[in-house]
Design an enzyme around this catalytic site. Structure first.
Site, PDB file in Angstrom:
ATOM      1  N   ASN A 188      35.536  46.876  43.387  1.00 39.23           N
ATOM      2  CA  ASN A 188      36.816  47.053  42.712  1.00 39.23           C
ATOM      3  C   ASN A 188      36.956  48.428  42.066  1.00 39.23           C
ATOM      4  O   ASN A 188      37.860  48.654  41.259  1.00 39.23           O
ATOM      5  CB  ASN A 188      37.020  45.952  41.660  1.00 39.23           C
ATOM      6  CG  ASN A 188      36.791  44.573  42.230  1.00 39.23           C
ATOM      7  OD1 ASN A 188      35.803  43.935  41.937  1.00 39.23           O
ATOM      8  ND2 ASN A 188      37.699  44.144  43.083  1.00 39.23           N
ATOM      9  N   ILE A 195      39.960  52.041  38.894  1.00 37.34           N
ATOM     10  CA  ILE A 195      39.514  50.664  38.694  1.00 37.34           C
ATOM     11  C   ILE A 195      40.636  49.698  39.047  1.00 37.34           C
ATOM     12  O   ILE A 195      41.775  49.885  38.630  1.00 37.34           O
ATOM     13  CB  ILE A 195      39.129  50.443  37.214  1.00 37.34           C
ATOM     14  CG1 ILE A 195      38.119  51.503  36.773  1.00 37.34           C
ATOM     15  CG2 ILE A 195      38.575  49.047  36.996  1.00 37.34           C
ATOM     16  CD1 ILE A 195      38.017  51.627  35.267  1.00 37.34           C
ATOM     17  N   CYS A 196      40.299  48.674  39.836  1.00 37.60           N
ATOM     18  CA  CYS A 196      41.279  47.647  40.161  1.00 37.60           C
ATOM     19  C   CYS A 196      41.055  46.475  39.212  1.00 37.60           C
ATOM     20  O   CYS A 196      40.143  45.676  39.400  1.00 37.60           O
ATOM     21  CB  CYS A 196      41.115  47.191  41.603  1.00 37.60           C
ATOM     22  SG  CYS A 196      42.246  45.896  42.072  1.00 37.60           S
ATOM     23  N   LEU A 197      41.881  46.414  38.182  1.00 38.47           N
ATOM     24  CA  LEU A 197      41.699  45.380  37.162  1.00 38.47           C
ATOM     25  C   LEU A 197      43.083  44.979  36.656  1.00 38.47           C
ATOM     26  O   LEU A 197      43.876  45.844  36.272  1.00 38.47           O
ATOM     27  CB  LEU A 197      40.835  45.949  36.014  1.00 38.47           C
ATOM     28  CG  LEU A 197      40.458  44.997  34.897  1.00 38.47           C
ATOM     29  CD1 LEU A 197      39.601  43.855  35.426  1.00 38.47           C
ATOM     30  CD2 LEU A 197      39.699  45.730  33.802  1.00 38.47           C
TER      31      LEU A 197
END
Lengths: 220, 151
Positions: free
Chosen positions: B79, B86-88
């Site tokens: 991620n 950042i994939c959040l």
């Protein structure tokens, strides 16, 4: 020797007014009319985004002309990009129906929020606004509102929604209709509440009508 | 530049006086909206023993918008891409103004302990992860030892 127009597949009569026109229309030498539609749309779009512009174009019109222009591009070129853009602006205009995005609330909705007096706030000495994190008691002129969170769980008692400074929650709710603490969708709740009210009103009305009819039976 | 909102000052003070274990966030002297961050890898993850550097920036409309956070240390994680992005969810659509710098950094630390290859940002890493998780974890451990050495 080939001219600029030849190289770029432009018609001799097409006035190369700006680079934008050449780029959007030049590839396949489409009729001149189409260039104008697109360039007019783009111009009006740019103009409406320019706060100093004297001629303000309503955003709805811009949206319409822009999508028109894009669909033109899409049909003539079968352009994937144009179709994608079209999808995007349509879903944005519809508030991303079915999507995860929550649209903001109206000013009327903000005005309709329940106002809370400082003395009615639970644990008022230590309670703070979750957004600015300032204590409510430190605010000389607090304007506190309660969101209708968890309204459906409340039986008869007053709702136990989350409390915020109006000043802090207003800009958030205008972008996103969820409670910052529990993500409760205040607009959806408001809609259900309205629908229930309307339903009840309709029932009452129907009952009234029935009674009237009965009345005629008795006295008529 | 406009005055720093009181909330940012309060958050900064608390980050210093009451730091989150395993996380540091120090504001830059020139720009108090820019933080140098370090996060320790969770002990039960392939990032354990590593110390990851990040940068965090509070945009002008913070807290109505999420902070911008990026890994500076290279990390092998499904991620997080090679630019450190950042994939959040809480950094994107699920941001809430009730969240704070410390909660965001805790979420990132938790993401290190719970990679989610089904919602990838670094596609190649996510594919490796799904194909051979054991091997991927091994690579993540190697990268941690190579790049995320405590200073």
């Amino acid at each position: 020797m080939s001219t600029y127009e030849d190289d770029h597949n432009l018609r001799e009569n097409t006035p190369p007014r700006s680079g934008r026109n050449n780029r959007s229309g030049g590839r396949s030498g489409q009729p001149q009319r189409n260039h104008r539609t697109l360039s007019a749309a783009i111009d009006s779009f740019i103009e409406s985004n320019n706060p100093h512009s004297s001629a303000q174009v309503p955003s709805q019109t811009v949206h319409d002309t822009f999508s028109q222009a894009l669909s033109l591009l899409a049909t003539e070129e079968g352009s994937e990009l144009a179709l994608q853009l079209l999808d995007t602006i349509n879903s944005e205009a519809n508030g991303g129906a079915g999507g995860e995005k929550h649209q903001g609330v109206t000013d009327e909705f903000l005005d309709s929020l329940e106002r809370v007096k400082l003395k009615d706030v639970p644990n008022k000495e230590t309670a703070d606004c979750p957004i600015c994190t300032n204590l409510f008691v430190d605010n000389e002129y607090p304007l506190l509102v309660r969101l209708p969170c968890n309204v459906q769980h409340v039986s008869g008692k007053k709702s136990k929604g989350h409390i915020f400074d109006m000043e802090c929650i207003a800009p958030w709710l205008k972008m996103n209709s969820t409670c910052p603490l529990c993500r409760f969708d205040v607009v959806a709740a408001d809609k259900t509440r309205r629908e229930k009210l309307e339903e009840e009103l309709r029932k009452l009305k129907e009952e009234d009508e029935e009674e009237e009819e009965e009345g005629w039976d008795v006295y008529g | 530049m406009a005055a720093l909102p009181k909330r940012i000052i309060k958050e900064t003070e608390r980050l210093v006086s009451d730091p989150v274990p395993g996380i540091t966030a120090i504001p830059s002297e020139e720009n108090l909206r820019y933080f140098e961050v370090t996060i320790e890898g969770p002990s039960s993850s392939p990032y354990a023993e590593g110390e990851f550097k990040l940068e965090l920036y509070l945009p002008d409309d913070y807290p109505m918008c999420a902070p911008k956070v990026r890994f500076l240390t290279r990390i092998y994680h499904p991620n997080i891409d090679k630019l450190g992005r950042i994939c959040l969810d809480v950094l994107k659509d699920n941001w809430s103004p009730a969240l704070q710098i410390r909660t965001v950094l805790l979420s990132i630390q938790a993401l290190l302990g719970a990679p989610n290859p089904d919602d990838p940002l670094a596609n190649d890493v996510a594919e490796d992860w799904k194909k051979d998780e054991k091997r991927a974890i091994e690579v993540a451990r190697e990268w941690t030892a190579k790049y995320a050495v405590k200073s």
